[in-house]
Each structure stands twice: as structure tokens, then as C-alpha cells.
Design a protein around this motif. Structure first.
Motif, PDB file in Angstrom:
ATOM      1  N   SER A 155       1.038  -0.956   0.232  1.00  0.00           N
ATOM      2  CA  SER A 155      -0.356  -0.478  -0.012  1.00  0.00           C
ATOM      3  C   SER A 155       1.093   1.188   0.858  1.00  0.00           C
ATOM      4  O   SER A 155       1.962   1.607   0.630  1.00  0.00           O
ATOM      5  CB  SER A 155      -0.723  -0.039   0.918  1.00  0.00           C
ATOM      6  OG  SER A 155      -1.223   1.303   1.709  1.00  0.00           O
ATOM      7  N   CYS A 157       0.383   3.325   1.711  1.00  0.00           N
ATOM      8  CA  CYS A 157       0.439   4.151   3.675  1.00  0.00           C
ATOM      9  C   CYS A 157       2.141   3.372   3.733  1.00  0.00           C
ATOM     10  O   CYS A 157       2.390   3.202   5.189  1.00  0.00           O
ATOM     11  CB  CYS A 157      -0.380   3.345   4.009  1.00  0.00           C
ATOM     12  SG  CYS A 157      -2.193   3.859   3.170  1.00  0.00           S
ATOM     13  N   SER A 214       5.188  -0.788  -0.888  1.00  0.00           N
ATOM     14  CA  SER A 214       4.441  -0.001  -1.881  1.00  0.00           C
ATOM     15  C   SER A 214       4.970   0.061  -3.277  1.00  0.00           C
ATOM     16  O   SER A 214       6.152  -0.013  -3.479  1.00  0.00           O
ATOM     17  CB  SER A 214       4.300   1.856  -1.797  1.00  0.00           C
ATOM     18  OG  SER A 214       4.728   1.695  -0.539  1.00  0.00           O
ATOM     19  N   GLU A 229       2.555  11.120  -3.667  1.00  0.00           N
ATOM     20  CA  GLU A 229       0.750  10.814  -2.713  1.00  0.00           C
ATOM     21  C   GLU A 229       1.362   9.387  -1.777  1.00  0.00           C
ATOM     22  O   GLU A 229       1.466   9.431  -0.880  1.00  0.00           O
ATOM     23  CB  GLU A 229       0.564   9.571  -3.856  1.00  0.00           C
ATOM     24  CG  GLU A 229      -0.312  10.387  -4.909  1.00  0.00           C
ATOM     25  CD  GLU A 229      -0.742   9.984  -6.289  1.00  0.00           C
ATOM     26  OE1 GLU A 229      -1.298  10.215  -7.491  1.00  0.00           O
ATOM     27  OE2 GLU A 229      -0.048   8.552  -6.202  1.00  0.00           O
ATOM     28  N   ARG A 232       3.004  11.083   1.380  1.00  0.00           N
ATOM     29  CA  ARG A 232       1.752  12.354   1.969  1.00  0.00           C
ATOM     30  C   ARG A 232       1.421  10.400   2.533  1.00  0.00           C
ATOM     31  O   ARG A 232       0.211  11.232   3.682  1.00  0.00           O
ATOM     32  CB  ARG A 232       0.908  12.462   0.713  1.00  0.00           C
ATOM     33  CG  ARG A 232       0.916  14.307   1.058  1.00  0.00           C
ATOM     34  CD  ARG A 232      -0.058  14.897  -0.051  1.00  0.00           C
ATOM     35  NE  ARG A 232       0.693  15.525  -0.714  1.00  0.00           N
ATOM     36  CZ  ARG A 232      -0.055  16.642  -1.657  1.00  0.00           C
ATOM     37  NH1 ARG A 232      -1.630  16.280  -1.410  1.00  0.00           N
ATOM     38  NH2 ARG A 232       0.146  17.317  -2.317  1.00  0.00           N
ATOM     39  N   GLN A 233       1.108  10.195   1.843  1.00  0.00           N
ATOM     40  CA  GLN A 233       0.011   8.665   2.186  1.00  0.00           C
ATOM     41  C   GLN A 233       0.740   8.057   4.024  1.00  0.00           C
ATOM     42  O   GLN A 233       0.235   7.388   4.882  1.00  0.00           O
ATOM     43  CB  GLN A 233      -0.660   7.442   1.378  1.00  0.00           C
ATOM     44  CG  GLN A 233      -1.524   7.588   0.741  1.00  0.00           C
ATOM     45  CD  GLN A 233      -1.764   6.693  -1.083  1.00  0.00           C
ATOM     46  OE1 GLN A 233      -1.122   6.899  -1.485  1.00  0.00           O
ATOM     47  NE2 GLN A 233      -2.607   5.952  -0.087  1.00  0.00           N
ATOM     48  N   SER A 234       1.898   7.641   4.125  1.00  0.00           N
ATOM     49  CA  SER A 234       3.681   7.054   4.716  1.00  0.00           C
ATOM     50  C   SER A 234       3.586   8.065   5.609  1.00  0.00           C
ATOM     51  O   SER A 234       4.310   7.305   6.053  1.00  0.00           O
ATOM     52  CB  SER A 234       4.161   6.463   3.991  1.00  0.00           C
ATOM     53  OG  SER A 234       4.189   5.213   2.937  1.00  0.00           O
TER      54      SER A 234
ATOM     55  N   HIS B  17      -6.237  15.822  -7.172  1.00  0.00           N
ATOM     56  CA  HIS B  17      -6.815  15.638  -6.210  1.00  0.00           C
ATOM     57  C   HIS B  17      -7.669  16.483  -5.122  1.00  0.00           C
ATOM     58  O   HIS B  17      -8.558  15.495  -4.035  1.00  0.00           O
ATOM     59  CB  HIS B  17      -4.741  15.572  -4.454  1.00  0.00           C
ATOM     60  CG  HIS B  17      -3.998  14.311  -5.200  1.00  0.00           C
ATOM     61  ND1 HIS B  17      -3.907  14.665  -6.873  1.00  0.00           N
ATOM     62  CD2 HIS B  17      -3.651  13.380  -5.048  1.00  0.00           C
ATOM     63  CE1 HIS B  17      -2.855  13.893  -6.803  1.00  0.00           C
ATOM     64  NE2 HIS B  17      -3.132  12.541  -5.705  1.00  0.00           N
ATOM     65  N   HIS B  35      -8.575   3.887   1.566  1.00  0.00           N
ATOM     66  CA  HIS B  35      -7.968   3.487   1.216  1.00  0.00           C
ATOM     67  C   HIS B  35      -6.617   3.896   0.792  1.00  0.00           C
ATOM     68  O   HIS B  35      -5.801   4.521   0.402  1.00  0.00           O
ATOM     69  CB  HIS B  35      -7.529   1.974   1.066  1.00  0.00           C
ATOM     70  CG  HIS B  35      -6.428   1.357   2.248  1.00  0.00           C
ATOM     71  ND1 HIS B  35      -5.345   0.626   1.656  1.00  0.00           N
ATOM     72  CD2 HIS B  35      -6.530   1.004   3.498  1.00  0.00           C
ATOM     73  CE1 HIS B  35      -4.462   0.351   2.767  1.00  0.00           C
ATOM     74  NE2 HIS B  35      -5.311  -0.240   3.716  1.00  0.00           N
ATOM     75  N   ASP B  37      -5.694   3.395  -2.456  1.00  0.00           N
ATOM     76  CA  ASP B  37      -4.884   2.392  -3.625  1.00  0.00           C
ATOM     77  C   ASP B  37      -5.097   2.402  -4.367  1.00  0.00           C
ATOM     78  O   ASP B  37      -6.011   2.913  -5.284  1.00  0.00           O
ATOM     79  CB  ASP B  37      -3.977   1.763  -2.792  1.00  0.00           C
ATOM     80  CG  ASP B  37      -2.850   1.613  -1.540  1.00  0.00           C
ATOM     81  OD1 ASP B  37      -2.275   2.068  -2.124  1.00  0.00           O
ATOM     82  OD2 ASP B  37      -3.525   1.297  -0.609  1.00  0.00           O
TER      83      ASP B  37
END
Lengths: 334, 334
Positions: A155, A157, A214, A229, A232-234, B17, B35, B37
């Protein structure tokens, strides 16, 4: 001048059935599709990935591909980036009245060839026709279903400080190929789209390591968007080295001429992986064995610094922030 | 004049976004979708139904519904017609530059409300923007996944001589509602689209009988197309009684005025069931208990005569062949 699509081809009546029976179904034929009920039916057991994408690329034929190949690759790749093995796809066409039936046939054959290469089957579809001037020749939506085997948990994240960033090859080729065709530009070194199904590449990577955190294909917005992305997500920082990022000479030349930055140009056959540092070389080796990963390179790493941001060390030794692109770089490239 | 969609909203960059984070995701929010993804991931075990449809209806708002409600109902209904319980849907938007963001918001809220009514969740999506004049305000694709429970084997191929044909209510309402709005026609009795999710209706029917052989929602091409498809797929004849087919007075009046036959006009909240004669009354009772099946009626039966054809006994006692429509009756109604 060949036969053209009429509004009546989308009516649900006899002409619709003829188009489906003669042009659309024969190249794609398989036991599930040929049932021709409202839904495709198949057995599935496990963790399922499901994705959708519409394709509005202009022009529909471009160096290195066409909207049909693009539509299969895009969805196969989205499934692959979740660590899933792609199995089934849908194919929904929105056709502008007046499209040559011969062009439609070529697109459907390209869908067939690309699906065969990827090992997926088209199990359900839909066709709509809109009046002239209310669409742009052909739009395609593909949705896809895949199975996630094993315990993989990939993911955007999951990037962690210390992880290595691996890129599977040169950037910007799809976007520049489409744009050069659309605008009638000629460059010294012609650029061809990298449009390709990456599922076999990903399968090799997953076989090589269980510590791929990821995966994403840098399409619209290019490598810059994908890395932003992830950051930011992680909730991490990402540092990349400009000198390590492969760029085909044709792309570099065209971008310089037009004042574009290849970091922001779309790819359709590349992926970015965030990998545990202990497995980075193993994953890199696996990638280089695949025909779509021969130029793979470690381009940077995840850091605890500058959280949520991507920083690039340039060739001349300075650092600059690589921001999320604000607006449109190249419209209608996928 | 409110804010409008720009090309940059489809770029994959910051405006994309923002659109996703502020307009598209909040109404639809759920743990799988959020999520963000490349694919949605969930567990699935069993016989799966998978379907896709694009919606290009013009206008996007019409009496009784809008393109958002239509897109959810159409896909929920396709899954239901395979005997599946709809679970997950995708939502892919192709937006013409210049669409009011407020209109987009209303459509997304309608998607949310209809999904809630049907009990499905939107788990993945995509947004593309095309330049002004290259689409018609908004096209939507939804694909859907459902589970077929038990041993149900429902298919257009399974109609058998002696089976009864049951219709869930009045025909032609969706097509005439869209057309009256598009053409600015006013009828004495206003017609409202029947656009509705039929999965709960089907669940009641399946609980009542294990001998439902075929199910289909008569959308494009109307009741005539669906019955002809059954006759061809199953290699049987079908006889229907004109007097038994419910037609709302407003639809009948509008059709007479315009020289249209309600048999060929699209429905979006009706179904046709082919049922073993021994279970027909039980199924009819179950249907009438559902709010979308109150006017259900047995309209005919399957026969060994006139194979592959549909014959209607008219009110005046004669018989006529109900053919597959050749071309376009009403374009862009779904």
C-alpha cells in the motif's frame, strides 16, 4: 471510406447485436464472455483486488500503442500494484457516431493481444454510442478483478524510513509519444509509448521479496505525483537522486525543447517500488530479468526528514523540492 | 454561476486530488474506498457475478432520477438479474470541462443515496476530464461485483416451454421521462422515470422459488428486446398477451402522440422473470410485496411454437410478431 458506427449501433436492437456478434465478441471469445448474460459469473476465493479506469486518450492510435492496449495495461497495472494477480477485466466502450468500424476492429484486436500477453480475459462488456460531437471518437473503461495471494500487504501507506525507491525504467515516454503524435511534432529521436502490462514483472518481484512495501505505476502526473502520494500517505519524506533516474534521450530532448519536466510526464509501462533496504538489490535483480524492467534502478530512499515532501538531489549537487503538479501538464494522455 | 470543472481537475495533480478529497470521496466514504490505493481490496468467497455499464443519458437530470441514480441502479440490476447479491461497485467519471461543480456534487450525492438504498458500497473510482465539446457534460461507468448464493442458475438460456413470463410493472416510463425532458415536451399526465435498484425485489423472489429460470431488466430496446433475447438464447418461442402488460396512462398517451410503441421503450426499474409454471403465483405474490413490484403481472408464457420468436396476442384478438428493434428508438436514454 469504410463502414461507420451509427447511433443505432448503440440502441440495444438488431444493429447493436450485430456489432457485438460480428466485431466485438469474436476476437475476445471465451466461455465466460460468450454466455452473454447481464453479468459474467466465475468462482473466486480469497483476497480480491478491484479497480476501474476510463481512457480518453487523444489520438486513439499513437506510437507504441493505442487506446485498446492502454485500457488493458492500465487496469492490469493497477491490479498488479496492489500485489494482485490480474484475472478478469470488463470492457465498456463509448463510441462517437461516425467512427470507422475498421478502427474499432483494430482497437478490439489490440485489446485481445494485450489481454493475451497479460494472461487476463475479458468477461463482460458494454457499448454505448453518442451523437457526433458529443464524445471524441472512442472512450474506453476497463475494470479489473485480481487475486492477492499470500500475505502481501502492499500500500502507498506502508513506506518506511530507510526503504529504497526503485524505478523500473525511463520516464516520460508515454506522455511524450502521445503528445508528439497529437501535435504533429517531429523530434530527432522518435519517442515511443512504454505502454505495457507489468503483471509478470510484479510477479517476479513478489517471488523475490516479501518486503515490498509500496508499488505504484506513475501515470498521470508522472513520477513526481506518485512519489508525493507515497510521502503523504505514509507520512514520510522521500529523497531522490536526479542522476539515477533513467530518461530516454528522445524524451529528454523533447522535454527540453518544450520546457517540460520528465518527472511530471505520464508513463504507462513503469512502476515505482518502495522496498526494505535489505531486499533492494534482490528485487532490482528480479526486475532486470523482465523485459519491461531491464533499466530498473534504485533512485532514492525514504527518510524521516521533510515529512510529506519529495526532495531531489540534482546533478549539480543542489537540492530542490519536487512538488505535486498543480494543474494539467499534458491533457488527454490516458 | 458556480465553480466549474477545469481540464486540470483531470490531470492527476493537485487540483485532481482536491476534487477527489473535497467533492467525490466525502459522500461515498467507507473504509475500503478511503484507502486510496490503485485497487480496492476485500475478501470474497464463492460464485461471483461481475458486470459493467457506461451511462451517457442526456439530460443528466430527468424526472424521477439523474445519471448518478441511473448508474448505480443499472449495475445493481445487472448483478441482480444474474441472481447475485450486489456488494461492491466502481464509479468512473468522464467529465466535460465546464460542468458546474455543484451539479457534480448533486450527482455524487445521488450515487450515495442510491447505493445506500441498494446496500452496495462504492469501493474504487476514477475521474477523467476532457476538453469542452469532446464529451456531453458527464458520462459515468459503474462496474459491479456480487455474490451468487446457493445453487441458483439463472440465465437467458434457461427458459423452458411452459414457463410463465412475469413482468414487474408498467413499461416505458424511463425512456419517455428522459425524452420528454430532453425535448421539452409536456404531456397531460407527466411521466416519471422508474429508475430503481431491484436487488431487494429479486432477493424476495429467490427466497420464494428455486425455479426462476431467467431474469433480465428490459433497458435499451425495451421489453421487446429482452423477450427476443430470451427466445434466441433459449431456442424457444414466447407468447405474450397485450392486455396483461401494464402501461401507465401517461406513457400510453405520450407514445400514441409520438407514434412510439411502449414495448420498445427503455425501463430502468423493471424486470422480466421466466418462472416454472408451478411457482409462478408464489413468485408473483413475493414480487407484489416489494415497493418496486406492486404492479407485477404474468404477461405470457414460453412455448415450443415459433422458436426464436416473440408473438403477441393483441387486445383485439389477433396475433403479431414482436421483432427485435432494428435501430435506434430513443438515443441516449441510459
Amino acid at each position: 471510406m469504410g463502414e461507420k458506427i451509427l447511433l443505432a449501433h448503440g440502441s440495444g436492437g438488431r444493429l447493436s447485436h450485430d456489432l457485438i456478434d460480428k466485431i466485438l465478441t469474436p476476437p475476445l471469445s471465451n466461455p465466460i464472455l460468450s454466455h452473454m448474460d447481464d453479468s459474467a459469473v466465475f468462482e473466486l476465493h480469497g483476497r480480491v483486488a478491484f479497480t476501474t479506469d476510463s481512457y480518453v486518450v487523444n489520438p486513439i492510435f499513437f506510437p507504441g500503442g493505442d487506446i485498446g492496449r492502454l485500457a488493458v495495461c492500465g487496469t492490469v497495472n493497477d491490479l498488479s500494484m496492489s500485489g494482485a494477480r490480474p484475472l478478469y477485466i470488463s470492457l465498456a466502450l463509448i463510441i462517437e457516431e461516425g467512427l470507422e468500424i475498421e478502427e474499432l476492429r483494430r482497437v478490439v484486436e489490440s485489446v485481445r493481444d494485450t489481454a493475451e500477453e497479460a494472461g487476463v480475459i475479458v468477461v463482460t462488456g458494454d457499448t454505448k454510442v453518442v451523437d457526433r460531437g458529443k464524445a471524441d471518437r472512442l472512450f474506453i473503461n476497463t475494470s479489473g478483478i485480481g487475486l492477492i495471494e499470500g500475505k502481501s500487504d502492499i500500500s502507498g501507506c506502508n513506506a518506511r524510513p530507510g526503504d529504497k525507491i526503485i524505478l523500473s525504467g525511463g520516464i516520460g515516454e508515454h506522455g511524450m509519444a502521445v503528445m508528439s503524435k497529437r501535435e504533429g511534432l517531429q523530434f530527432n529521436l522518435p519517442v515511443t509509448s512504454d505502454c505495457a502490462p507489468l503483471n509478470h514483472l510484479v510477479a517476479g518481484m513478489l517471488a523475490a521479496s516479501r518486503r515490498i512495501h509500496s508499488l505504484r505505476d506513475p501515470t498521470r502526473g508522472g513520477l513526481a505525483s506518485t512519489l508525493n502520494e507515497f510521502a503523504r500517505q505514509s507520512g514520510v519524506g522521500i529523497t531522490i537522486e536526479e542522476a539515477e533516474i533513467p530518461v530516454h534521450d528522445g524524451v529528454r530532448g523533447a522535454c527540453e525543447l518544450l520546457g517540460l519536466d520528465p518527472l511530471y510526464i505520464a508513463n504507462e509501462g513503469k512502476l515505482v517500488a518502495v522496498v526494505h533496504p535489505g531486499d533492494a538489490d534482490t528485487v532490482l535483480d528480479a526486475m532486470r530479468k523482465n523485459k519491461y524492467g531491464g533499466q530498473s534502478a534504485i533512485i532514492g530512499e525514504v527518510t524521516t526528514e521533510h515529512k510529506g515532501r519529495v526532495v531531489m538531489k540534482t546533478r549539480i549537487g543542489s537540492s530542490r523540492i519536487v512538488d505535486m503538479p498543480a494543474g494539467e501538464i499534458l491533457p488527454r494522455i490516458c
